[in-house]
Design a protein around this motif. Sequence first.
Motif, PDB file in Angstrom:
ATOM      1  N   HIS A 242     -22.397  56.246  -9.653  1.00 54.63           N
ATOM      2  CA  HIS A 242     -21.507  57.460 -10.024  1.00 54.63           C
ATOM      3  C   HIS A 242     -22.146  57.799 -11.610  1.00 54.63           C
ATOM      4  O   HIS A 242     -21.568  58.340 -12.207  1.00 54.63           O
ATOM      5  CB  HIS A 242     -20.265  56.949 -10.312  1.00 54.63           C
ATOM      6  N   GLU A 243     -23.274  57.104 -11.932  1.00 56.65           N
ATOM      7  CA  GLU A 243     -23.930  57.053 -13.209  1.00 56.65           C
ATOM      8  C   GLU A 243     -24.747  58.524 -13.484  1.00 56.65           C
ATOM      9  O   GLU A 243     -25.478  58.655 -12.492  1.00 56.65           O
ATOM     10  CB  GLU A 243     -24.724  55.928 -13.756  1.00 56.65           C
ATOM     11  N   PRO A 244     -24.899  59.057 -14.305  1.00 56.36           N
ATOM     12  CA  PRO A 244     -25.668  60.283 -14.803  1.00 56.36           C
ATOM     13  C   PRO A 244     -27.154  59.527 -14.776  1.00 56.36           C
ATOM     14  O   PRO A 244     -27.429  58.316 -14.941  1.00 56.36           O
ATOM     15  CB  PRO A 244     -25.062  60.885 -16.049  1.00 56.36           C
ATOM     16  N   PRO A 245     -28.014  60.370 -14.884  1.00 52.96           N
ATOM     17  CA  PRO A 245     -29.451  59.887 -14.827  1.00 52.96           C
ATOM     18  C   PRO A 245     -29.586  59.128 -16.122  1.00 52.96           C
ATOM     19  O   PRO A 245     -29.016  59.551 -17.306  1.00 52.96           O
ATOM     20  CB  PRO A 245     -30.615  61.142 -14.830  1.00 52.96           C
ATOM     21  N   PRO A 246     -30.587  58.080 -16.405  1.00 51.00           N
ATOM     22  CA  PRO A 246     -30.764  57.350 -17.591  1.00 51.00           C
ATOM     23  C   PRO A 246     -31.244  58.206 -18.614  1.00 51.00           C
ATOM     24  O   PRO A 246     -31.922  59.240 -18.259  1.00 51.00           O
ATOM     25  CB  PRO A 246     -31.720  56.141 -17.217  1.00 51.00           C
ATOM     26  N   ASP A 247     -31.030  57.755 -19.903  1.00 50.14           N
ATOM     27  CA  ASP A 247     -31.753  58.638 -21.065  1.00 50.14           C
ATOM     28  C   ASP A 247     -33.110  57.557 -21.482  1.00 50.14           C
ATOM     29  O   ASP A 247     -33.648  58.305 -22.494  1.00 50.14           O
ATOM     30  CB  ASP A 247     -30.555  58.961 -22.206  1.00 50.14           C
ATOM     31  N   ALA A 248     -33.067  56.541 -21.213  1.00 46.63           N
ATOM     32  CA  ALA A 248     -34.240  55.791 -21.554  1.00 46.63           C
ATOM     33  C   ALA A 248     -34.618  54.871 -20.604  1.00 46.63           C
ATOM     34  O   ALA A 248     -33.867  54.264 -19.637  1.00 46.63           O
ATOM     35  CB  ALA A 248     -34.082  55.078 -22.999  1.00 46.63           C
ATOM     36  N   VAL A 249     -35.847  54.412 -20.417  1.00 44.69           N
ATOM     37  CA  VAL A 249     -36.277  53.128 -19.592  1.00 44.69           C
ATOM     38  C   VAL A 249     -37.244  52.319 -20.334  1.00 44.69           C
ATOM     39  O   VAL A 249     -38.065  52.745 -20.995  1.00 44.69           O
ATOM     40  CB  VAL A 249     -37.195  53.880 -18.167  1.00 44.69           C
TER      41      VAL A 249
ATOM     42  N   VAL B  21     -42.177  34.369 -10.740  1.00 49.06           N
ATOM     43  CA  VAL B  21     -43.221  35.196 -10.223  1.00 49.06           C
ATOM     44  C   VAL B  21     -43.261  36.172 -11.430  1.00 49.06           C
ATOM     45  O   VAL B  21     -44.619  36.736 -11.412  1.00 49.06           O
ATOM     46  CB  VAL B  21     -42.609  36.133  -8.903  1.00 49.06           C
ATOM     47  N   GLY B  22     -42.300  36.562 -12.118  1.00 52.79           N
ATOM     48  CA  GLY B  22     -42.681  37.503 -13.283  1.00 52.79           C
ATOM     49  C   GLY B  22     -42.817  39.133 -12.837  1.00 52.79           C
ATOM     50  O   GLY B  22     -43.680  39.705 -13.531  1.00 52.79           O
ATOM     51  N   CYS B  23     -41.647  39.314 -12.193  1.00 52.31           N
ATOM     52  CA  CYS B  23     -41.748  40.664 -11.504  1.00 52.31           C
ATOM     53  C   CYS B  23     -41.699  41.603 -12.803  1.00 52.31           C
ATOM     54  O   CYS B  23     -40.655  41.402 -13.681  1.00 52.31           O
ATOM     55  CB  CYS B  23     -40.650  40.974 -10.629  1.00 52.31           C
ATOM     56  N   ARG B  24     -42.400  42.828 -12.844  1.00 51.82           N
ATOM     57  CA  ARG B  24     -42.130  43.664 -13.815  1.00 51.82           C
ATOM     58  C   ARG B  24     -40.952  44.879 -13.380  1.00 51.82           C
ATOM     59  O   ARG B  24     -40.733  45.299 -12.356  1.00 51.82           O
ATOM     60  CB  ARG B  24     -43.394  44.750 -14.305  1.00 51.82           C
ATOM     61  N   LEU B  25     -40.013  45.046 -14.186  1.00 54.99           N
ATOM     62  CA  LEU B  25     -38.732  45.937 -13.823  1.00 54.99           C
ATOM     63  C   LEU B  25     -38.985  46.971 -14.844  1.00 54.99           C
ATOM     64  O   LEU B  25     -39.120  46.797 -16.083  1.00 54.99           O
ATOM     65  CB  LEU B  25     -37.663  44.902 -13.954  1.00 54.99           C
ATOM     66  N   ASP B  26     -38.262  48.062 -14.439  1.00 52.50           N
ATOM     67  CA  ASP B  26     -37.853  49.291 -15.170  1.00 52.50           C
ATOM     68  C   ASP B  26     -36.443  49.055 -15.409  1.00 52.50           C
ATOM     69  O   ASP B  26     -35.660  49.319 -14.471  1.00 52.50           O
ATOM     70  CB  ASP B  26     -38.309  50.722 -14.547  1.00 52.50           C
ATOM     71  N   VAL B  27     -35.866  48.580 -16.794  1.00 51.92           N
ATOM     72  CA  VAL B  27     -34.487  48.724 -16.937  1.00 51.92           C
ATOM     73  C   VAL B  27     -34.177  50.021 -17.619  1.00 51.92           C
ATOM     74  O   VAL B  27     -34.511  50.510 -18.561  1.00 51.92           O
ATOM     75  CB  VAL B  27     -34.351  47.727 -17.930  1.00 51.92           C
ATOM     76  N   GLU B  28     -33.152  50.815 -16.840  1.00 49.94           N
ATOM     77  CA  GLU B  28     -32.497  52.100 -17.325  1.00 49.94           C
ATOM     78  C   GLU B  28     -31.548  51.853 -17.895  1.00 49.94           C
ATOM     79  O   GLU B  28     -30.809  51.165 -17.844  1.00 49.94           O
ATOM     80  CB  GLU B  28     -32.517  52.705 -15.894  1.00 49.94           C
ATOM     81  N   THR B  29     -31.340  52.699 -19.088  1.00 50.12           N
ATOM     82  CA  THR B  29     -30.092  52.749 -19.894  1.00 50.12           C
ATOM     83  C   THR B  29     -29.861  54.025 -20.294  1.00 50.12           C
ATOM     84  O   THR B  29     -30.250  55.240 -20.001  1.00 50.12           O
ATOM     85  CB  THR B  29     -30.819  51.876 -21.219  1.00 50.12           C
TER      86      THR B  29
ATOM     87  N   ARG C  61     -26.457  51.128 -23.067  1.00 56.87           N
ATOM     88  CA  ARG C  61     -26.133  50.307 -22.035  1.00 56.87           C
ATOM     89  C   ARG C  61     -27.134  50.369 -20.940  1.00 56.87           C
ATOM     90  O   ARG C  61     -27.644  51.347 -20.533  1.00 56.87           O
ATOM     91  CB  ARG C  61     -24.732  50.523 -21.757  1.00 56.87           C
ATOM     92  N   ILE C  62     -27.036  49.128 -20.038  1.00 52.45           N
ATOM     93  CA  ILE C  62     -28.046  49.027 -19.014  1.00 52.45           C
ATOM     94  C   ILE C  62     -27.066  49.670 -17.894  1.00 52.45           C
ATOM     95  O   ILE C  62     -26.117  49.347 -17.711  1.00 52.45           O
ATOM     96  CB  ILE C  62     -28.420  47.561 -18.790  1.00 52.45           C
ATOM     97  N   VAL C  63     -27.825  50.474 -17.157  1.00 53.55           N
ATOM     98  CA  VAL C  63     -27.319  51.259 -15.825  1.00 53.55           C
ATOM     99  C   VAL C  63     -27.685  50.642 -14.535  1.00 53.55           C
ATOM    100  O   VAL C  63     -27.135  50.515 -13.817  1.00 53.55           O
ATOM    101  CB  VAL C  63     -27.128  52.720 -16.160  1.00 53.55           C
ATOM    102  N   ALA C  64     -29.156  50.350 -14.678  1.00 56.71           N
ATOM    103  CA  ALA C  64     -29.681  49.917 -13.431  1.00 56.71           C
ATOM    104  C   ALA C  64     -31.062  49.226 -13.691  1.00 56.71           C
ATOM    105  O   ALA C  64     -31.539  49.106 -14.943  1.00 56.71           O
ATOM    106  CB  ALA C  64     -29.992  51.177 -12.510  1.00 56.71           C
ATOM    107  N   SER C  65     -31.553  48.576 -12.724  1.00 52.31           N
ATOM    108  CA  SER C  65     -32.749  47.810 -12.832  1.00 52.31           C
ATOM    109  C   SER C  65     -33.680  48.132 -11.709  1.00 52.31           C
ATOM    110  O   SER C  65     -33.382  47.832 -10.544  1.00 52.31           O
ATOM    111  CB  SER C  65     -32.895  46.333 -13.343  1.00 52.31           C
ATOM    112  N   ARG C  66     -34.860  48.709 -11.806  1.00 56.24           N
ATOM    113  CA  ARG C  66     -35.823  48.851 -10.417  1.00 56.24           C
ATOM    114  C   ARG C  66     -37.017  48.424 -10.771  1.00 56.24           C
ATOM    115  O   ARG C  66     -37.572  48.103 -11.680  1.00 56.24           O
ATOM    116  CB  ARG C  66     -35.827  50.608 -10.237  1.00 56.24           C
ATOM    117  N   PRO C  67     -37.926  48.051  -9.539  1.00 52.95           N
ATOM    118  CA  PRO C  67     -39.159  47.331  -9.663  1.00 52.95           C
ATOM    119  C   PRO C  67     -40.085  48.473 -10.072  1.00 52.95           C
ATOM    120  O   PRO C  67     -40.058  49.534  -9.887  1.00 52.95           O
ATOM    121  CB  PRO C  67     -39.506  46.953  -8.276  1.00 52.95           C
ATOM    122  N   ASP C  68     -40.841  48.091 -10.993  1.00 54.76           N
ATOM    123  CA  ASP C  68     -41.997  48.903 -11.453  1.00 54.76           C
ATOM    124  C   ASP C  68     -42.900  49.224 -10.518  1.00 54.76           C
ATOM    125  O   ASP C  68     -43.559  48.566  -9.786  1.00 54.76           O
ATOM    126  CB  ASP C  68     -42.904  48.060 -12.509  1.00 54.76           C
ATOM    127  N   ALA C  69     -42.795  50.587 -10.044  1.00 53.99           N
ATOM    128  CA  ALA C  69     -43.675  51.217  -9.052  1.00 53.99           C
ATOM    129  C   ALA C  69     -45.003  51.835  -9.641  1.00 53.99           C
ATOM    130  O   ALA C  69     -45.578  52.565  -8.693  1.00 53.99           O
ATOM    131  CB  ALA C  69     -42.882  52.176  -8.201  1.00 53.99           C
TER     132      ALA C  69
END
Length: 826
Positions: A235-242, A252-260, A264-272
């Motif tokens: 239900h969140e609007p699109p993030p304004d920063a990543v 393993v050290g996975c790289r993640l895109d943390v969306e804010t 505030r953090i709204v989601a985290s996704r794997p760096d694609a």
Amino acid sequence: MNITIDGRRFEVQGTKTVLEIAKENGIYIPALCSHPRLAPYAACRLCVVEIKGRSGLHPSCNTYPEDGMAVVTDSEPLRLQRLKTLELILSEHPNACLICAEKEKCEDHKASIRKVGEVTGCVFCPSNRRCELQEVVGKLKLDSLPYDSVYRGLEVRRGDPFFIQDYNLCILCGRCVRVCREVRGAAVISIVRRGSEAVVGTALDRKLMDAGCQFCGACVDVCPTGALAERASRHEPPPDAVAKTVCPHCGVGCRLDVETLQGRIVASRPDASLEAPAVNRGQACVRGRFTLRDTVASPRRLRRPMIRKDGKLVETGWDAALAFVAAGLKPRAGKAALVASSQLSLEDLFVLDLFSRSALKADGIVASLGPSILDELSAAAGGLKAPPRASLADVAKARTILVLGENVAVSHPVAWVEILDAVRRGGRLLVVGPKDDPMSRHASLSLKVRPGGEPALLAAVSKALLEKGAPSGLKGFDAFKRSLDGSSLAACCESAGVKEEDCRRLAGALAEGGPAALVFGQGLCGAPWTKACVSNLWNLALQTGAALFPLAEESDSFGAWLLMRRRAAGAPDLAAVLRAAAAGTLKALYLAGPASLPAKHGLEFLVVQDSFMNDSCQAADAVLPAATFAETEGNWVNLEGRAQKSMKAIEPLGEAKPDWWIASRLAGLMGADGCAFEGADRIKERIDEEGLLAVREEGGQGFLAACPPGGPADKAGEYPLVLLGEYSPDYYRTLALCQTSPDFKVLRDPGWIKIGPEDAAGAGLQEGATAHVESSSGTMEAVVRITAGMPKGVAAVSRLDHGLSGFSRLSAAAAGSARVKITRVN
């Protein structure tokens, strides 16, 4: 080879498809079923192209170039065909917003009305503005449909944790089904039924939980529409920063895109990113994909410094708190210790180590995890150069992989993806462990050993390999061979609880040649047989030419290990520190990482530096709030030894400060030199200047004395069940993920105890019942999970370290293993 696309000539190599070549060169071809990690599928038929000299239209995602091939991606027949195909796709997809003439104006005013029960248009959809179908409609300029819109009216499925399934939005591209099968090896979902009733589902229409889903989120990440949407952020609007970060959990050290959004953090996704592929290559696990938001914003967060006054902790400012701590520590320097979490950044650990040496007069930091598999490997070396270490890329290309003492699919899921990649390439997977686990169904050979029988099996394999021939020219071989002479192959196999025939099959698979990797991890640590197991693995690597792949447990275990090499021989580990605290010889303890303090101790001054309120805080003289990984920048060293920079995503909550900042300021107040820093970049420069990240191995390669098997396992007596600890880094610092994420508690709860059906029936236990578990060291209560894969006489509990589960209480007297009895709680 040369290929022409729309009149542009390209020289190509390898096995890339026409679609991939076009994308790499900025030529747009619409496609909804293709994905870089998936095999060609050619289902959506939107990517069709013309090939000169051939009749018909050809799916570019499934067409490979040939020398001299001429491809046309844009023509009137192609545009017409794509529009007709897209119209059919949209006929069963909510499409009013997609073809609405006012949609551009609408977006400016209705971007936040997402909180609806069912999605009937783009402005209500969690994928609005990031939907691939939306993009294709815009690119093809579709503005009307010749068909009546059909809403399928399927039930929106909300019964599983982490994400919601709304197959009314599904276009049957098959991506989710394929990534689950091809990349993650789970094959939990498939397309069921046929024709207009076709839908993505599970066998027997079970919930994902019941079908074996591990909720890695790969299906959500590849979904081109909003059919699969994360529950917490839908239900969140699109993030304004990543921000580009490194996952703080396993090694393993996975790289993640943390969306804010608005800080505030709204989601985290794997760096694609395809330009500079991350170690995880667009994959993540349930911890990194779905729990970071709740972890960082946990109600347990510490936000202000606290000091003890009149027997109570009271909030205060940083100046007063640091002065109080410095005054309490300074007179106790030389009788103090500092425990640090190896989930902290390299910069944090370096400054804490300096602070420990210069201000506390201790011998550097003590790892809160206790001896890691890297420590065990170093201890075994005895000055010898270790066998080669494998990287994740090496594992993916290995012809033979032996996994020992670790359920990699749970503890290091992205490393498991690389193992599966090797299996798909024709590699052999060999699994050894005391119980069944999901890895076994992918294995060429799976051996179930008696608990503690791993060293005996490895010794048996070495003996079987010696019958085939012996490597020459390596130091210590004669002593190694003599150390095995005292036990026959049959005796070794009997001690391990395996058939001699199976042992020879395992030896034969390892001797077949080709790149090989021996994968092992924290599951081997903390048990009486750890040293024997690591030594025998070392020898096996030299016999077979295999590379070792130790699974670093926490996100910076490798970095902590590199720093702690400076410690003097015999420096105390965590267990020794806690014993000293109990005995009263240690006067001050600084906890910058989790540790289970003894109930009675002689500490005069206790400092807790953490991000979360925990049990140790209740006894602390001072509590200092530390920033989380998302609130500071730094480097983490993954299990390959690769230092990766993680960027700051949000400002620290409350008055929390980076761990290095706190230690640096305290050192200054205590008059210690060399700890003054103003930024993480300068700390990293200092680390590089001192060459602390260089792995130096002296001496030549050589064999270790083999550790032959002992006698048969101890008899049951009063405690009939062997208790195993299942290791998984389901925590961040002192916060167990089930404490902050209700969904994670549904998936994995450290309060469970797993027991086989036969043992459960014998004890009168039923699924979900509360059981009383007793060992010679302690007791706990747990919820029963009856698990078919558990062998008779064996039970298992979560091995969340640092006292976050009851395993440490039950196994304290047995160095990481225990015998227990389980009774029903009436």
